[in-house]
Design a protein around this motif. Structure first.
Motif, mmCIF file in Angstrom:
data_model
loop_
_atom_site.group_PDB
_atom_site.id
_atom_site.type_symbol
_atom_site.label_atom_id
_atom_site.label_comp_id
_atom_site.label_asym_id
_atom_site.label_seq_id
_atom_site.Cartn_x
_atom_site.Cartn_y
_atom_site.Cartn_z
ATOM 1 N N TYR A 46 0.886 -1.169 -0.096
ATOM 2 C CA TYR A 46 -0.094 -0.060 -0.001
ATOM 3 C C TYR A 46 0.742 1.199 0.036
ATOM 4 O O TYR A 46 0.759 1.828 -0.946
ATOM 5 N N PRO A 47 1.821 1.610 1.060
ATOM 6 C CA PRO A 47 2.617 2.565 0.855
ATOM 7 C C PRO A 47 3.388 2.726 -0.416
ATOM 8 O O PRO A 47 3.606 3.795 -0.976
ATOM 9 N N LEU A 48 3.739 1.387 -0.847
ATOM 10 C CA LEU A 48 4.755 1.654 -2.152
ATOM 11 C C LEU A 48 4.078 2.245 -3.108
ATOM 12 O O LEU A 48 4.432 2.911 -3.884
ATOM 13 N N VAL A 49 2.866 1.572 -3.435
ATOM 14 C CA VAL A 49 1.960 1.958 -4.559
ATOM 15 C C VAL A 49 1.515 3.568 -4.381
ATOM 16 O O VAL A 49 1.534 4.272 -5.268
ATOM 17 N N TYR A 50 1.305 3.910 -3.175
ATOM 18 C CA TYR A 50 0.907 5.466 -2.912
ATOM 19 C C TYR A 50 2.239 6.237 -3.233
ATOM 20 O O TYR A 50 1.984 7.183 -4.146
ATOM 21 N N PRO A 90 2.030 16.174 -2.337
ATOM 22 C CA PRO A 90 1.232 16.640 -0.990
ATOM 23 C C PRO A 90 2.139 16.728 0.107
ATOM 24 O O PRO A 90 1.693 17.250 1.217
ATOM 25 N N TYR A 91 3.398 16.225 0.220
ATOM 26 C CA TYR A 91 4.214 16.331 1.518
ATOM 27 C C TYR A 91 5.588 16.980 1.053
ATOM 28 O O TYR A 91 6.381 16.630 0.285
ATOM 29 N N PRO A 92 6.142 17.709 2.142
ATOM 30 C CA PRO A 92 7.480 18.389 1.618
ATOM 31 C C PRO A 92 8.661 17.331 1.646
ATOM 32 O O PRO A 92 9.606 17.663 0.675
ATOM 33 N N PHE A 93 8.706 16.153 2.293
ATOM 34 C CA PHE A 93 9.610 15.545 2.065
ATOM 35 C C PHE A 93 9.673 14.468 0.836
ATOM 36 O O PHE A 93 10.575 13.558 0.763
ATOM 37 N N SER A 133 12.051 8.551 1.359
ATOM 38 C CA SER A 133 10.965 7.521 1.180
ATOM 39 C C SER A 133 11.580 6.012 1.754
ATOM 40 O O SER A 133 10.992 5.255 2.336
ATOM 41 N N LEU A 134 12.862 5.765 1.469
ATOM 42 C CA LEU A 134 13.442 4.481 1.985
ATOM 43 C C LEU A 134 13.269 4.591 3.597
ATOM 44 O O LEU A 134 13.172 3.610 4.217
ATOM 45 N N LEU A 180 10.512 3.102 8.620
ATOM 46 C CA LEU A 180 9.697 3.290 9.804
ATOM 47 C C LEU A 180 8.496 2.130 9.784
ATOM 48 O O LEU A 180 8.056 1.858 10.598
ATOM 49 N N PHE A 181 8.048 1.964 8.544
ATOM 50 C CA PHE A 181 6.789 1.090 8.254
ATOM 51 C C PHE A 181 7.132 -0.404 8.906
ATOM 52 O O PHE A 181 6.531 -0.960 9.529
#
Length: 204
Positions: A143-147, A162-165, A180-181, A186-187
């Motif tokens: 899910y987070p990867l597809v996002y 949507p997010y600064p990072f 992202s890594l 964290l996930f």
């Protein structure tokens, strides 16, 4: 008690989502269509919708048989992981970046602070923790990867992130990949903590 909490948490989640959508539309300068697309580009919103759907299902289901997709063991844990990441990333990275007042502040705290706590509480009370498998963690990363892929592709064509990072325009692709890594780590960390803690809780 489970049904009561499900109804209460579903109401809170849907209220926060709908209120945030209305507030965003009212403040929009880009039109209904673009604002709506941007609204659904936030991981926070998508994940809170996932939470709202889960609790709505829990509120109306007559039994909790695992044959129903939303009731399968592990789905609550993965949802808990997602919403905890939402909360932690906001508290650590984004809280000082964005300032809210009035209803915006209330809704923001619901989405990023209260709802993650409520989901974690529900997980502690009702997830069948001992039978969740470690190998499930890899599946939860889909899910987070597809996002991430979605917002990077959309950002490439629209210059909106949507997010600064994950803003490639400001940070460059290399830094965004590094960021992202770190979030993927964290996930994995939160997933591992919940699976390990869950097994220990059920064993004790």
């Amino acid at each position: 008690m489970r049904k009561f909490l499900s109804i209460l948490f579903a109401i809170i989640a849907w209220f926060a989502i709908i209120a945030q959508y209305i507030l965003m539309l009212n403040a929009s300068t880009t039109g209904f269509a673009d604002t709506s697309i941007r609204f659904f580009s936030f991981f926070t919103i998508l994940t809170n919708i996932l939470v709202a759907i889960y609790f709505t299902n829990q509120a109306f289901v007559k039994n909790y048989a695992h044959k129903a997709f939303l009731n399968k063991t592990g789905n609550l844990t993965s949802t808990t992981v997602y919403i905890l990441v939402v909360g932690l990333v906001y508290q650590v990275i984004l809280r000082k970046t964005w300032t809210f007042t009035g209803l915006n502040k209330i809704v923001n705290e619901l989405l990023h602070s209260l709802i993650p706590i409520l989901v974690l509480l529900f997980w502690y009370l009702y997830e069948e923790k001992s039978i969740i498998k470690w190998k499930s963690i890899l599946g939860w990363l889909l899910y987070p990867l597809v996002y991430l892929i979605f917002i990077l592709i959309r950002g490439y064509f629209t210059n909106y992130y949507p997010y600064p990072f994950v803003n490639v325009l400001n940070l460059g692709l290399s830094q965004v990949i590094i960021n992202s890594l770190m979030i993927m780590i964290l996930f994995i960390t939160i997933s591992s903590v919940l699976v390990g803690l869950g097994k220990k809780i059920d064993k004790d």
